[in-house]
Write an enzyme that holds these catalytic residues in place. Sequence first.
Site, PDB file in Angstrom:
ATOM      1  N   SER A 158      75.396 142.199  73.371  1.00 61.73           N
ATOM      2  CA  SER A 158      75.609 143.654  73.242  1.00 61.73           C
ATOM      3  C   SER A 158      75.575 144.379  74.581  1.00 61.73           C
ATOM      4  CB  SER A 158      74.522 144.262  72.358  1.00 61.73           C
ATOM      5  OG  SER A 158      74.460 143.595  71.132  1.00 61.73           O
TER       6      SER A 158
ATOM      7  N   SER B 134      68.748 145.166  53.217  1.00 63.95           N
ATOM      8  CA  SER B 134      68.621 145.709  54.584  1.00 63.95           C
ATOM      9  C   SER B 134      67.379 145.162  55.280  1.00 63.95           C
ATOM     10  CB  SER B 134      68.592 147.241  54.560  1.00 63.95           C
ATOM     11  OG  SER B 134      67.632 147.697  53.633  1.00 63.95           O
ATOM     12  N   GLY B 135      66.409 144.663  54.528  1.00 67.75           N
ATOM     13  CA  GLY B 135      65.227 144.034  55.114  1.00 67.75           C
ATOM     14  C   GLY B 135      65.582 142.809  55.945  1.00 67.75           C
TER      15      GLY B 135
ATOM     16  N   HIS C 137      62.830 149.294  49.084  1.00 63.23           N
ATOM     17  CA  HIS C 137      62.065 148.234  48.427  1.00 63.23           C
ATOM     18  C   HIS C 137      61.266 148.853  47.274  1.00 63.23           C
ATOM     19  CE1 HIS C 137      63.197 145.590  51.561  1.00 63.23           C
ATOM     20  NE2 HIS C 137      62.032 145.274  52.077  1.00 63.23           N
TER      21      HIS C 137
ATOM     22  N   CYS D 273      57.222 145.627  55.966  1.00 65.39           N
ATOM     23  CA  CYS D 273      57.638 146.796  55.162  1.00 65.39           C
ATOM     24  C   CYS D 273      56.994 146.807  53.771  1.00 65.39           C
ATOM     25  CB  CYS D 273      59.151 146.830  55.029  1.00 65.39           C
ATOM     26  SG  CYS D 273      59.894 145.218  54.767  1.00 65.39           S
TER      27      CYS D 273
ATOM     28  N   VAL E 188      66.967 148.135  62.295  1.00 65.76           N
ATOM     29  CA  VAL E 188      65.711 148.865  62.551  1.00 65.76           C
ATOM     30  C   VAL E 188      65.823 149.655  63.854  1.00 65.76           C
ATOM     31  CG1 VAL E 188      63.232 148.632  62.971  1.00 65.76           C
ATOM     32  CG2 VAL E 188      64.329 147.184  61.255  1.00 65.76           C
TER      33      VAL E 188
ATOM     34  N   LYS F 265      52.296 137.145  54.134  1.00 67.95           N
ATOM     35  CA  LYS F 265      52.132 138.316  55.017  1.00 67.95           C
ATOM     36  C   LYS F 265      51.444 139.436  54.238  1.00 67.95           C
ATOM     37  CE  LYS F 265      56.362 137.516  57.704  1.00 67.95           C
ATOM     38  NZ  LYS F 265      57.783 137.888  57.833  1.00 67.95           N
TER      39      LYS F 265
ATOM     40  N   GLY G 299      70.295 146.828  66.297  1.00 68.24           N
ATOM     41  CA  GLY G 299      70.000 146.307  64.960  1.00 68.24           C
ATOM     42  C   GLY G 299      69.741 147.407  63.944  1.00 68.24           C
TER      43      GLY G 299
ATOM     44  N   ARG H 268      64.215 139.079  46.465  1.00 71.73           N
ATOM     45  CA  ARG H 268      65.348 139.812  47.050  1.00 71.73           C
ATOM     46  C   ARG H 268      66.297 140.226  45.936  1.00 71.73           C
ATOM     47  NH1 ARG H 268      64.881 141.640  51.758  1.00 71.73           N
ATOM     48  NH2 ARG H 268      64.501 139.595  52.661  1.00 71.73           N
TER      49      ARG H 268
ATOM     50  N   ARG I 164      50.851 140.525  64.490  1.00 66.16           N
ATOM     51  CA  ARG I 164      50.125 141.265  63.444  1.00 66.16           C
ATOM     52  C   ARG I 164      48.721 140.753  63.179  1.00 66.16           C
ATOM     53  NH1 ARG I 164      55.186 141.316  59.380  1.00 66.16           N
ATOM     54  NH2 ARG I 164      56.427 142.887  60.483  1.00 66.16           N
TER      55      ARG I 164
HETATM   56  P1  NAP Z   1      69.255 143.000  62.915  1.00 65.16           P
HETATM   57  O1  NAP Z   1      69.990 144.130  62.301  1.00 65.16           O
HETATM   58  O2  NAP Z   1      69.773 141.625  62.747  1.00 65.16           O
HETATM   59  O3  NAP Z   1      69.091 143.314  64.483  1.00 65.16           O
HETATM   60  C1  NAP Z   1      68.518 142.391  65.356  1.00 65.16           C
HETATM   61  C2  NAP Z   1      68.332 143.035  66.715  1.00 65.16           C
HETATM   62  O4  NAP Z   1      67.667 142.103  67.572  1.00 65.16           O
HETATM   63  C3  NAP Z   1      69.654 143.372  67.389  1.00 65.16           C
HETATM   64  O5  NAP Z   1      69.511 144.521  68.174  1.00 65.16           O
HETATM   65  C4  NAP Z   1      69.874 142.137  68.276  1.00 65.16           C
HETATM   66  O6  NAP Z   1      70.694 142.380  69.378  1.00 65.16           O
HETATM   67  C5  NAP Z   1      68.454 141.901  68.739  1.00 65.16           C
HETATM   68  N1  NAP Z   1      68.343 140.548  69.245  1.00 65.16           N
HETATM   69  C6  NAP Z   1      68.577 139.388  68.607  1.00 65.16           C
HETATM   70  N2  NAP Z   1      68.445 138.343  69.439  1.00 65.16           N
HETATM   71  C7  NAP Z   1      68.099 138.851  70.647  1.00 65.16           C
HETATM   72  C8  NAP Z   1      67.841 138.307  71.933  1.00 65.16           C
HETATM   73  N3  NAP Z   1      67.895 136.975  72.161  1.00 65.16           N
HETATM   74  N4  NAP Z   1      67.524 139.151  72.960  1.00 65.16           N
HETATM   75  C9  NAP Z   1      67.495 140.465  72.757  1.00 65.16           C
HETATM   76  N5  NAP Z   1      67.739 141.070  71.555  1.00 65.16           N
HETATM   77  C10 NAP Z   1      68.042 140.267  70.534  1.00 65.16           C
HETATM   78  O7  NAP Z   1      67.756 142.935  62.401  1.00 65.16           O
HETATM   79  P2  NAP Z   1      66.747 144.138  62.005  1.00 65.16           P
HETATM   80  O8  NAP Z   1      66.763 144.324  60.565  1.00 65.16           O
HETATM   81  O9  NAP Z   1      66.997 145.300  62.899  1.00 65.16           O
HETATM   82  O10 NAP Z   1      65.369 143.450  62.320  1.00 65.16           O
HETATM   83  C11 NAP Z   1      64.965 143.121  63.613  1.00 65.16           C
HETATM   84  C12 NAP Z   1      63.526 142.619  63.569  1.00 65.16           C
HETATM   85  O11 NAP Z   1      62.675 143.696  63.187  1.00 65.16           O
HETATM   86  C13 NAP Z   1      63.254 141.510  62.560  1.00 65.16           C
HETATM   87  O12 NAP Z   1      63.546 140.242  63.085  1.00 65.16           O
HETATM   88  C14 NAP Z   1      61.809 141.698  62.259  1.00 65.16           C
HETATM   89  O13 NAP Z   1      61.012 141.041  63.208  1.00 65.16           O
HETATM   90  C15 NAP Z   1      61.638 143.204  62.394  1.00 65.16           C
HETATM   91  N6  NAP Z   1      61.678 143.850  61.067  1.00 65.16           N
HETATM   92  C16 NAP Z   1      60.523 144.283  60.584  1.00 65.16           C
HETATM   93  C17 NAP Z   1      60.487 144.897  59.382  1.00 65.16           C
HETATM   94  C18 NAP Z   1      59.185 145.305  58.833  1.00 65.16           C
HETATM   95  O14 NAP Z   1      58.910 144.920  57.730  1.00 65.16           O
HETATM   96  N7  NAP Z   1      58.385 146.082  59.534  1.00 65.16           N
HETATM   97  C19 NAP Z   1      61.621 145.103  58.629  1.00 65.16           C
HETATM   98  C20 NAP Z   1      62.801 144.666  59.127  1.00 65.16           C
HETATM   99  C21 NAP Z   1      62.809 144.031  60.369  1.00 65.16           C
HETATM  100  P3  NAP Z   1      72.262 141.957  69.334  1.00 65.16           P
HETATM  101  O15 NAP Z   1      72.942 143.032  68.524  1.00 65.16           O
HETATM  102  O16 NAP Z   1      72.663 141.976  70.764  1.00 65.16           O
HETATM  103  O17 NAP Z   1      72.331 140.610  68.695  1.00 65.16           O
HETATM  104  O1  3JN Z   2      62.834 140.839  54.200  1.00 65.57           O
HETATM  105  C1  3JN Z   2      62.402 141.985  54.251  1.00 65.57           C
HETATM  106  O2  3JN Z   2      62.649 142.821  53.378  1.00 65.57           O
HETATM  107  C2  3JN Z   2      61.539 142.387  55.378  1.00 65.57           C
HETATM  108  C3  3JN Z   2      61.721 141.459  56.529  1.00 65.57           C
HETATM  109  C4  3JN Z   2      60.990 141.494  57.583  1.00 65.57           C
HETATM  110  C5  3JN Z   2      61.173 140.504  58.647  1.00 65.57           C
HETATM  111  C6  3JN Z   2      62.410 139.903  58.827  1.00 65.57           C
HETATM  112  C7  3JN Z   2      62.573 138.938  59.808  1.00 65.57           C
HETATM  113  C8  3JN Z   2      61.521 138.544  60.583  1.00 65.57           C
HETATM  114  C9  3JN Z   2      60.096 140.146  59.451  1.00 65.57           C
HETATM  115  C10 3JN Z   2      58.802 140.850  59.294  1.00 65.57           C
HETATM  116  O3  3JN Z   2      58.756 142.020  59.642  1.00 65.57           O
HETATM  117  O4  3JN Z   2      57.819 140.275  58.828  1.00 65.57           O
HETATM  118  C11 3JN Z   2      60.269 139.150  60.393  1.00 65.57           C
HETATM  119  C12 3JN Z   2      59.157 138.689  61.266  1.00 65.57           C
HETATM  120  O5  3JN Z   2      58.986 139.289  62.310  1.00 65.57           O
HETATM  121  O6  3JN Z   2      58.486 137.722  60.902  1.00 65.57           O
END
Ligand code: NAP
Ligand code: 3JN
Length: 339
Positions: free
Chosen positions: A42, A162-163, A244, A132, A16, A216, A14, A237, A101
């Site tokens: 994957s 990208s979030g 951001h 974020c 992140v 949040k 993904g 958004r 969290r």
């Molecule tokens: P993304 O680009 O859509 O990537 C999602 C990742 O999760 C991919 O590696 C995907 O694998 C994996 N995944 C999805 N379903 C799965 C499953 N059933 N089993 C195992 N792996 C699975 O999303 P992203 O932006 O990287 O964000 C991922 C998560 O990070 C978000 O949902 C959120 O909780 C968190 N996040 C947090 C922040 C923050 O504010 N700190 C910001 C962004 C995201 P595949 O490629 O195989 O589908």
């Molecule tokens: O939208 C953004 O810019 C940040 C998104 C964060 C996010 C996306 C999907 C699920 C989160 C998060 O980190 O709060 C989650 C989640 O885990 O709830």
Amino acid sequence: MGKLWNIAVVGATGAVGEQMIECLEERNFPVGNIKYLASSRSAGQILEFSGKPVMVEELKHDSFEGIDIALFSAGGDRSREFCPSAAKAGAVCIDNSSAWRMDPDVPLVVPEVNSHVIAQYRKKGIIANPNCSTIQMMVALKPLHDYAAIKRIVVSTYQAVSGTGKKAIDELSKQVGELLNGRPAEVKVYPHQIAFNCLPQIDSFESNGYTREEMKMVFETRKIMETEIGVTATTVRVPVFYGHSESVNIETGRKITVAKAMELLKNAPGVELVDDVANGVYPMPLDATGQDLTLVGRIREDESIENGLNLWVVADNIRKGAATNAVQIAEILIGKYLK
Ligand code: NAP
Ligand code: 3JN
């Protein structure tokens, strides 16, 4: 050579996850074995770590034997289901999702702000990365809070696509291409077209009319600052790929002048003061992208109240807002807590 640590990256394919891998490489994290985990879609895909091939494996409950630290970014459902298994196998989980969290037994950490709470990881074997939008706001506000006791925060965000992950980055590119070629834009990821538009909705709406993203920011800020600061947020958004931005208004317990705020921010960890309006200098997402500092500028007194300040705060949401923050926590863990 010092000890090497076995790392699992959950969500390695993904937006992140990829950035966490890059941060581990860039920061020369002492990695022994590395494991990439994602969905069955994957499994078998070959990625790299420091130039060496690593095969992606399907995330399973028994994926964590021998792992010291598991960096999770595969969504809240996976974190809820798999962090306990990882912790039981002896790994410390650093989770990017919202799943843990607000758990009182899980520390919520921004290293520049409250690294002392990392010690509480022992309760559940889990450490949470804030959202974020919260992270960059905390980095900018902590030095001002320590000086003048923030009573209330009014924040409006301008969040990059990208979030929402890789699919949203693709959607914005695709929509721009379609519209510039005179074709209608296909809308799949967001509830409305994001190209050439702004959406005052991030995540779903709650019964109080706020979105989950807005709430949040409220709850996470209070947990990190360890005080019941008033926080009200509007999260939006915007059609930006990375970075951001936030318009932040604070009301403080005592006066803080623009000059004092600038002095505090100039010396604050993780902050770069970017404030020279006479020369058109202020933070922008294009400048924040690809680096780890939180940029702060447009500092002005709020002339409508006695003790108020306005700031413009910008950071790379995938780096400081997620991946870098997680790797910084891992660095403190191995430096101070793990043996
Ligand atoms: P993304 O680009 O859509 O990537 C999602 C990742 O999760 C991919 O590696 C995907 O694998 C994996 N995944 C999805 N379903 C799965 C499953 N059933 N089993 C195992 N792996 C699975 O999303 P992203 O932006 O990287 O964000 C991922 C998560 O990070 C978000 O949902 C959120 O909780 C968190 N996040 C947090 C922040 C923050 O504010 N700190 C910001 C962004 C995201 P595949 O490629 O195989 O589908
Ligand atoms: O939208 C953004 O810019 C940040 C998104 C964060 C996010 C996306 C999907 C699920 C989160 C998060 O980190 O709060 C989650 C989640 O885990 O709830």
